[in-house]
Scaffold this motif. Sequence first.
Motif, PDB file in Angstrom:
ATOM      1  N   GLY A  53     -19.081  -3.283   9.119  1.00  0.00           N
ATOM      2  CA  GLY A  53     -19.501  -3.157   7.731  1.00  0.00           C
ATOM      3  C   GLY A  53     -18.428  -3.674   6.798  1.00  0.00           C
ATOM      4  N   ARG A  54     -18.734  -3.623   5.510  1.00  0.00           N
ATOM      5  CA  ARG A  54     -17.803  -4.146   4.517  1.00  0.00           C
ATOM      6  C   ARG A  54     -16.462  -3.419   4.554  1.00  0.00           C
ATOM      7  N   GLU A  55     -16.486  -2.107   4.750  1.00  0.00           N
ATOM      8  CA  GLU A  55     -15.248  -1.341   4.753  1.00  0.00           C
ATOM      9  C   GLU A  55     -14.324  -1.781   5.888  1.00  0.00           C
ATOM     10  N   ASP A  56     -14.900  -2.124   7.032  1.00  0.00           N
ATOM     11  CA  ASP A  56     -14.067  -2.619   8.133  1.00  0.00           C
ATOM     12  C   ASP A  56     -13.425  -3.955   7.783  1.00  0.00           C
ATOM     13  N   LEU A  57     -14.175  -4.786   7.085  1.00  0.00           N
ATOM     14  CA  LEU A  57     -13.630  -6.078   6.659  1.00  0.00           C
ATOM     15  C   LEU A  57     -12.505  -5.873   5.651  1.00  0.00           C
ATOM     16  N   ILE A  58     -12.693  -4.985   4.703  1.00  0.00           N
ATOM     17  CA  ILE A  58     -11.651  -4.702   3.716  1.00  0.00           C
ATOM     18  C   ILE A  58     -10.426  -4.089   4.390  1.00  0.00           C
ATOM     19  N   ALA A  59     -10.656  -3.221   5.375  1.00  0.00           N
ATOM     20  CA  ALA A  59      -9.543  -2.616   6.102  1.00  0.00           C
ATOM     21  C   ALA A  59      -8.709  -3.673   6.817  1.00  0.00           C
ATOM     22  N   GLU A  60      -9.365  -4.697   7.350  1.00  0.00           N
ATOM     23  CA  GLU A  60      -8.624  -5.769   8.003  1.00  0.00           C
ATOM     24  C   GLU A  60      -7.828  -6.571   6.976  1.00  0.00           C
ATOM     25  N   ALA A  61      -8.404  -6.795   5.798  1.00  0.00           N
ATOM     26  CA  ALA A  61      -7.661  -7.466   4.722  1.00  0.00           C
ATOM     27  C   ALA A  61      -6.448  -6.632   4.319  1.00  0.00           C
ATOM     28  N   ALA A  62      -6.621  -5.309   4.265  1.00  0.00           N
ATOM     29  CA  ALA A  62      -5.507  -4.420   3.933  1.00  0.00           C
ATOM     30  C   ALA A  62      -4.438  -4.464   5.023  1.00  0.00           C
ATOM     31  N   PHE A 110      -4.508  -1.039  -2.075  1.00  0.00           N
ATOM     32  CA  PHE A 110      -4.231   0.054  -2.999  1.00  0.00           C
ATOM     33  C   PHE A 110      -5.384   0.447  -3.917  1.00  0.00           C
ATOM     34  N   GLU A 111      -6.429  -0.360  -3.995  1.00  0.00           N
ATOM     35  CA  GLU A 111      -7.491  -0.071  -4.955  1.00  0.00           C
ATOM     36  C   GLU A 111      -8.874   0.012  -4.323  1.00  0.00           C
ATOM     37  N   SER A 112      -8.965  -0.090  -3.024  1.00  0.00           N
ATOM     38  CA  SER A 112     -10.270  -0.109  -2.358  1.00  0.00           C
ATOM     39  C   SER A 112     -10.731   1.267  -1.902  1.00  0.00           C
ATOM     40  N   GLY A 113      -9.818   2.224  -1.878  1.00  0.00           N
ATOM     41  CA  GLY A 113     -10.163   3.542  -1.349  1.00  0.00           C
ATOM     42  C   GLY A 113     -10.129   3.611   0.165  1.00  0.00           C
ATOM     43  N   ILE A 114      -9.714   2.519   0.820  1.00  0.00           N
ATOM     44  CA  ILE A 114      -9.609   2.500   2.282  1.00  0.00           C
ATOM     45  C   ILE A 114      -8.344   3.249   2.700  1.00  0.00           C
ATOM     46  N   SER A 115      -8.482   4.243   3.553  1.00  0.00           N
ATOM     47  CA  SER A 115      -7.337   5.018   4.013  1.00  0.00           C
ATOM     48  C   SER A 115      -6.511   4.219   5.011  1.00  0.00           C
ATOM     49  N   ILE A 116      -5.192   4.390   4.934  1.00  0.00           N
ATOM     50  CA  ILE A 116      -4.344   3.723   5.921  1.00  0.00           C
ATOM     51  C   ILE A 116      -4.531   4.340   7.305  1.00  0.00           C
ATOM     52  N   GLN A 117      -5.222   5.476   7.367  1.00  0.00           N
ATOM     53  CA  GLN A 117      -5.514   6.104   8.655  1.00  0.00           C
ATOM     54  C   GLN A 117      -6.795   5.559   9.287  1.00  0.00           C
ATOM     55  N   ARG A 118      -7.438   4.608   8.645  1.00  0.00           N
ATOM     56  CA  ARG A 118      -8.755   4.154   9.129  1.00  0.00           C
ATOM     57  C   ARG A 118      -8.673   3.568  10.527  1.00  0.00           C
ATOM     58  N   THR A 119      -7.629   2.794  10.795  1.00  0.00           N
ATOM     59  CA  THR A 119      -7.431   2.253  12.140  1.00  0.00           C
ATOM     60  C   THR A 119      -5.975   2.439  12.543  1.00  0.00           C
ATOM     61  N   PRO A 120      -5.699   2.547  13.842  1.00  0.00           N
ATOM     62  CA  PRO A 120      -4.308   2.668  14.282  1.00  0.00           C
ATOM     63  C   PRO A 120      -3.459   1.470  13.851  1.00  0.00           C
ATOM     64  N   GLU A 121      -4.054   0.281  13.869  1.00  0.00           N
ATOM     65  CA  GLU A 121      -3.307  -0.921  13.503  1.00  0.00           C
ATOM     66  C   GLU A 121      -2.907  -0.897  12.034  1.00  0.00           C
ATOM     67  N   ASN A 123      -2.600   1.793  10.143  1.00  0.00           N
ATOM     68  CA  ASN A 123      -1.620   2.866   9.952  1.00  0.00           C
ATOM     69  C   ASN A 123      -0.227   2.427  10.393  1.00  0.00           C
ATOM     70  N   THR A 124      -0.148   1.706  11.505  1.00  0.00           N
ATOM     71  CA  THR A 124       1.152   1.268  12.024  1.00  0.00           C
ATOM     72  C   THR A 124       1.864   0.341  11.054  1.00  0.00           C
ATOM     73  N   VAL A 125       1.147  -0.631  10.548  1.00  0.00           N
ATOM     74  CA  VAL A 125       1.801  -1.612   9.685  1.00  0.00           C
ATOM     75  C   VAL A 125       2.081  -1.036   8.302  1.00  0.00           C
ATOM     76  N   ALA A 126       1.218  -0.149   7.806  1.00  0.00           N
ATOM     77  CA  ALA A 126       1.487   0.510   6.529  1.00  0.00           C
ATOM     78  C   ALA A 126       2.712   1.410   6.641  1.00  0.00           C
ATOM     79  N   THR A 127       2.838   2.091   7.763  1.00  0.00           N
ATOM     80  CA  THR A 127       3.997   2.954   7.996  1.00  0.00           C
ATOM     81  C   THR A 127       5.275   2.120   8.059  1.00  0.00           C
ATOM     82  N   ARG A 128       5.179   0.924   8.622  1.00  0.00           N
ATOM     83  CA  ARG A 128       6.356   0.045   8.676  1.00  0.00           C
ATOM     84  C   ARG A 128       6.807  -0.345   7.279  1.00  0.00           C
ATOM     85  N   ALA A 129       5.846  -0.665   6.386  1.00  0.00           N
ATOM     86  CA  ALA A 129       6.190  -1.035   5.012  1.00  0.00           C
ATOM     87  C   ALA A 129       6.842   0.140   4.287  1.00  0.00           C
ATOM     88  N   LEU A 130       6.246   1.320   4.411  1.00  0.00           N
ATOM     89  CA  LEU A 130       6.824   2.507   3.781  1.00  0.00           C
ATOM     90  C   LEU A 130       8.212   2.804   4.347  1.00  0.00           C
TER      91      LEU A 130
END
Length: 205
Positions: A53-62, A110-121, A123-130
């Motif tokens: 779905g669209r949310e999965d596509l946005i999550a990949e963009a994120a 940051f503006e899509s409402g997609i949680s960084i917990q949505r996929t392990p991948e 979450n991993t890369v967001a945690t690296r940035a933080l």
Amino acid sequence: MPKRGYHHGNLRPALVDAALILIEQRGPMGFTLSEAAKTAGVTPAAVYRHFAGREDLIAEAARQGYAIFADLLEYAYSDGKPSALAAFSSTGRAYLAFARKYPGHYIAMFESGISIQRTPELNTVATRALGVLEKAAVELSQHIPADKRPPPQMFSAHIWAMSHGVVELFARGSPGTRSPFPPEDLLETGIGIYLRGLGLIPQDG
């Protein structure tokens, strides 16, 4: 636009690129998966081979955006800076530069409402940035007496929030939020005031 078809082997990145264009134009919820397929030049049915779905596509963009973001922050922090203070300030400027250069990724992150917990991948890369900001905060906070030292997570969160606020209010053309000062100056002086309050920069005068 001619249909390129599933066989071209680059459908997944092509769909992400299409989504980024649409995100910039319409916002993260302003397009359908079918419109992303049309922009990529493929049939809607082909999209579902890669995204549910669209949310999965946005999550990949994120996820892609966080990977770029983490690389930029790591480079800004470690690229031959003369001190922990200079390296820390550089990460703030990198945040601003990322938002300007990669607006579609920034919005997806940051503006899509997609949680960084949505996929392990993701979450991993967001945690690296933080983690880059937290590492910078740990090293810089060593110069603060232990009894006055904020937790590194709080330290980095303050700078993250300040950087994000400057980007949202003054660097992305938000209506009605014109500033007489360049965003870079706002961020640099804001970080300076914060660090001065912690005793990391000498007081003026």
